[in-house]
Scaffold this motif. Sequence first.
Motif, mmCIF file in Angstrom:
data_model
loop_
_atom_site.group_PDB
_atom_site.id
_atom_site.type_symbol
_atom_site.label_atom_id
_atom_site.label_comp_id
_atom_site.label_asym_id
_atom_site.label_seq_id
_atom_site.Cartn_x
_atom_site.Cartn_y
_atom_site.Cartn_z
ATOM 1 N N UNK A 211 -6.810 9.106 0.634
ATOM 2 C CA UNK A 211 -7.797 10.049 0.094
ATOM 3 C C UNK A 211 -7.105 11.130 -0.747
ATOM 4 N N UNK A 212 -6.046 11.707 -0.149
ATOM 5 C CA UNK A 212 -5.396 12.830 -0.788
ATOM 6 C C UNK A 212 -4.749 12.443 -2.110
ATOM 7 N N UNK A 213 -4.041 11.294 -2.140
ATOM 8 C CA UNK A 213 -3.346 10.877 -3.361
ATOM 9 C C UNK A 213 -4.226 10.052 -4.297
ATOM 10 N N UNK A 214 -5.415 9.696 -3.811
ATOM 11 C CA UNK A 214 -6.308 8.930 -4.675
ATOM 12 C C UNK A 214 -5.880 7.495 -4.874
ATOM 13 N N UNK A 215 -5.238 6.873 -3.866
ATOM 14 C CA UNK A 215 -4.779 5.499 -4.017
ATOM 15 C C UNK A 215 -5.922 4.491 -4.060
ATOM 16 N N UNK A 216 -7.132 4.956 -3.660
ATOM 17 C CA UNK A 216 -8.242 4.003 -3.648
ATOM 18 C C UNK A 216 -8.849 3.798 -5.034
ATOM 19 N N UNK A 217 -8.422 4.650 -5.986
ATOM 20 C CA UNK A 217 -8.953 4.480 -7.339
ATOM 21 C C UNK A 217 -8.317 3.251 -7.984
ATOM 22 N N UNK B 77 0.858 -1.189 0.000
ATOM 23 C CA UNK B 77 0.000 0.000 0.000
ATOM 24 C C UNK B 77 0.889 1.232 0.000
ATOM 25 N N UNK B 78 0.840 2.013 -1.075
ATOM 26 C CA UNK B 78 1.723 3.184 -1.131
ATOM 27 C C UNK B 78 1.454 4.171 0.001
ATOM 28 N N UNK B 79 0.228 4.186 0.496
ATOM 29 C CA UNK B 79 -0.094 5.125 1.571
ATOM 30 C C UNK B 79 0.748 4.829 2.803
ATOM 31 N N UNK B 80 0.949 3.527 3.076
ATOM 32 C CA UNK B 80 1.774 3.150 4.227
ATOM 33 C C UNK B 80 3.213 3.594 3.999
ATOM 34 N N UNK C 136 -3.382 7.112 7.435
ATOM 35 C CA UNK C 136 -3.292 6.360 6.192
ATOM 36 C C UNK C 136 -4.516 6.631 5.333
ATOM 37 N N UNK C 137 -5.682 6.653 5.972
ATOM 38 C CA UNK C 137 -6.908 6.918 5.224
ATOM 39 C C UNK C 137 -6.840 8.306 4.588
ATOM 40 N N UNK C 138 -6.299 9.250 5.348
ATOM 41 C CA UNK C 138 -6.219 10.625 4.843
ATOM 42 C C UNK C 138 -5.301 10.681 3.633
#
Lengths: 302, 554, 305
Positions: C52-58, C32-35, C47-49
């Motif tokens: 959200x900010x980088x759009x990793x959930x897309x 997970x890039x967010x981590x 991590x959720x923030x």
Amino acid sequence: MTQTAAASPATPPAREAPLTPRQAMLRRALRHRGLIFGTTLMGIIVFVAIFAPLLTQYSPYDQDLLARMKPPVFLGGEAEHWLGTDALGRDFWSRLAYGARISLMIGIFAATISAVIGSVLGILAGYFGGRVDMAVTFLINVRLAMPVVLVALAVVALFGGSLMVVVSVLGLLLWDRFAVVLRSATMQVRKLEYVAAAEVLGASLPRVLWKDILPNVMNHLIVIFTLEMAHAIILEAALSFLGLGVQPPTPSWGLMISEGKEMLLFEPWLITIPGVALFCLVLSINMLGDAIRDVTAPEGRN
Amino acid sequence: MSDPILSIRNLTVDLPKGGDRPHAVEALSLDIQPKEIVCIVGESGSGKSITSFTTMGLLPKALTPSSGEVIFDGQDLLKISASEHAKLRGRRMAMIFQEPMSALNPCYTVGNQIEEMFEQHTDLAAAERRARTLRLLQEVHLPEPERIYTSYPHQLSGGQRQRIVIAMALALDPALLIADEPTTALDLSTQAQILHLLKELREHHSAGIMFVTHDFDVVAEIADRVVVMKEGRIVEEGTAEEVLNRPQHPYTRLLIDAVPRRTRVERDSLDGRPELLKVAGLEKTYHVKGNMFRPGRIVHACKNIEFAVRKGETLGIVGESGSGKSTLVKCLIRLEDPDEGAVWVEGTNIAAFSKRALHPYRKMIQIVFQDPYGSLNPRRTIGDQLVEGPVNFGRDRAEAMARARELMKIVRLDPEALNRYPNQFSGGQRQRICIARALMVEPKVLIADEAVSALDVSVQKEVLKLLNEIRDKMGLTVLFITHDLRVAAQVCDNLIVMQQGAIVERGTVDKVFGAPSHPYTQQLLAAQPGQGWDVPDVSKLPPVSAASGVGGVV
Amino acid sequence: MLLYILKRLGLAALVALTVSAISFSLLFLAGDPAISIAGENASSEDIAAITERYGFDRPLPVQYADWLVSAAQGDLGRSWYFDLPTTQIIGDRLGVTMTLGLLAISFALILAIPMGVAAAVRPNSLIDRAALFISVVGQAIPSFWFGLILIVVFSIKLGLVPASGSDSWKHFILPTVVLGYYATPAIMRLTRAGMIEVLSADYIRTARAKGLNPRKVLFKHALRNAVIPVISLAAVQMGFMLGGSIVVESIFALHGAGFLAWESISRNDLPVMQALILVFSMFYILFTFLADVLNAWMDPRLRVG
């Protein structure tokens, strides 16, 4: 020039019968100094790798903090650790011997993966030409455009440095030369008339590829295999040296050099010994490859 | 007679140890006078080229002259230093080579390469060098000298390049010109032009010419004197008239007897025999890929090809390189797919069959290729390659092997040779093996695609004889593809002449030779060398007398 | 000609596109890039923030398409570590790497071509054996180890040149030797093999038959032909070298793009890594194109029809 003119038809081949391809190859092999040297050196390393448990007294992982940084015998050390010990007191000879296993395994497996990918692509491109060739050439270009070390480092960093990952990454990155060389070798063989003759004699495509193409490009394949095996071994060592290959405490030679780097100033033998081992292994593989190229040069026009 | 320009006395050149004989050239003596063309004739390996290279000082390092003298300009060339020899080259002696396609450096213009002669050997100013070069280009009859001057070799045809090499050789008006098979790699009409040019040069220059060749027809065309060589020795020497018409040595007689001539035995009429192979409206075009600087182009290799062959007939398909005959062959055996048209074999049109549908018909048309070295797989035994065909068509391997042994006898090879590898056979033997391989699947049609072109004449004759025998014995139909009209005349019933992808002439051999209708055929026939020479019937010559100096210097 | 160049450029673009797609999916598929950005110990809210900010959930293709659109406009993303445009960071470092690459390829050519020629002219002579030795050793010696040995000898023991850094020309000496030596064997072998082949060509025999002096035969007629494939190999090698600079630069702490790559990998700075892979592969494509042009320039058979 030396072709016998007007050999009378009824007689079998003139003068002493020339050798079969295999005999000729064997004769050349026995006369080839590089082959003998390369095989011997390689034989020693393979022997050490296989019989490492019998040849060493210590486990390559056992630390002995009371016996750290013992020098090897030729620098005044004791026979107990004849190649000395490293910064954690591990027997250097054991680590070197077990490290040969890692290097050889990585070399063989990575080169095998590459050989399969590269030669299938290369032979198909060379044989069919046209669109197949265009597609394969494109793939080769994509592969060549990817910076190997950077991609390998990045992938190992992200997926973790297990032996599996390192082997797969190297295997998937080093097939280009197989493809390039086998493509052009196949193109040349394909132009020869015996391939046309086989097709006209009703040989199926797999049969032509197996019986007429593959045996005649095999020498290239073997030579590239040795080159890429050496390449994979050096790359693994480089990755491990940069800390992004095989992970400690595995006894990889690259890792040993990396660990020895800290003591560069005072104990240069710590990097010299694994470096020399690596050099010898790669040297022996390359010499073997060169020798195979000389020895298997196809018999043709006399 | 004036003093000879070149005088070779007792020259012996050693071969490296382990060769098939100790000397490449042995006790050779030879004189060349000014304005004289001396032909050295021999088959491959006879040492004829070695003689010319020794004179030029261009021998490969492995070969060394061990005794004798080569007197030129009053000095022994074997005794002078390499750099002294180099000073003679180009200035006093010059050479023309066999392969015009590779004899010029691809990186420099031909003008530059001719001018080098002047740069190296004279003090001429640049303008004068250029003027002399242009004059040379004119002398060898190249059109538009100015344009040729700035051309690169690859922009010129083979014949043009050979003219450039000749111009280069003539630049400093050498006393000796050595021509090593200068027309062998050229098309017939180009050969005629180059031979004509050389004859013309003999008139205008005073050079003596050493002309190395394997072709007696060329000898008849050009020679004043002839030297016949075999395995490093001179076996016969004399004026062209003597040697060509009254050869003394058995080997010379053998060679002259092998010169292709229309000595064909009359055959039964082919009328009424069924048509076995019929081709109609066959078209094939190629796309040649371009590169960064050259656009791709389309080559029309076969234009509306139409012919029929009767059972038992030998049809000759004659054409120079680029005539489309090879493409036609590839379409017939379906190594290429024709764009349009039909190929009927015994009434079945195989032109558009899929690979699968084609399979059973494959064995009906078989082929023997030109290159005796490329047409056998070096890594498989002869036996393995012979049974390949029958096994592919579902025959039992052991049964096929028995058949292979029979066929080896038919092509007059030892059946034991089935266990050997191709590298153990000579060129002629390999062609026999290829014939046997083709016959293994009992074809109806056998295509001989320049099958004897790469062979020495004496070997060529044997193979042709074998082909005829097999045709008669097995009732085969033969398509004989060749660039050599003389050979075609010897074995064919009917001929087709192709030019630029189209058939321009067809008919019986008598008609094509006797009353050619198309200008191209007329031109080809006119270009035949040695037309003024009636090949003597060797069998009717008086027997060789014991005194006629066999094997030694005459 | 124009059409050919257009085709060639199209193909190059397609190669670059494929490379970027492969590297993008490799980099962003792993974990997970967010981590990576937030760090191992980050709270799930952080991590959720970030996600959200980088759009990793897309979905990945959407993220890639997004990256591609900005890449086409010259924006290769922002570094997570420096929070600066990657183009700026890489641009600052490229000079050093290019200098190193040019120095190294020159070093290799200057060493390899004369030796290869000399070896070909006199096979089995002393110089041929020396050339063989250099190339065999060069192929077998791992460059990182060679670099360390040079540091031990020339910096530590002899104190002649600095061991690390990139402040003066002296800092480039050892890296040039290491990287250049790496490219030497291939070039030397090709020169030798090419010269041997050319020397046996018919046109060399013609040149000798003309009585030209041996030097002219060798340098005007032979070398010119033999060097054509060498030049294009050198261009391709140059492309490889830039990619290979990572090892050398990290040994000598030379602050070029290769060193940046190594740093970014240890910092998990994916946008910089992604951009670097793309930049290096574009350099490779550029150099192979240059090789083709050079080839055609040197070989009239390609140039004039």
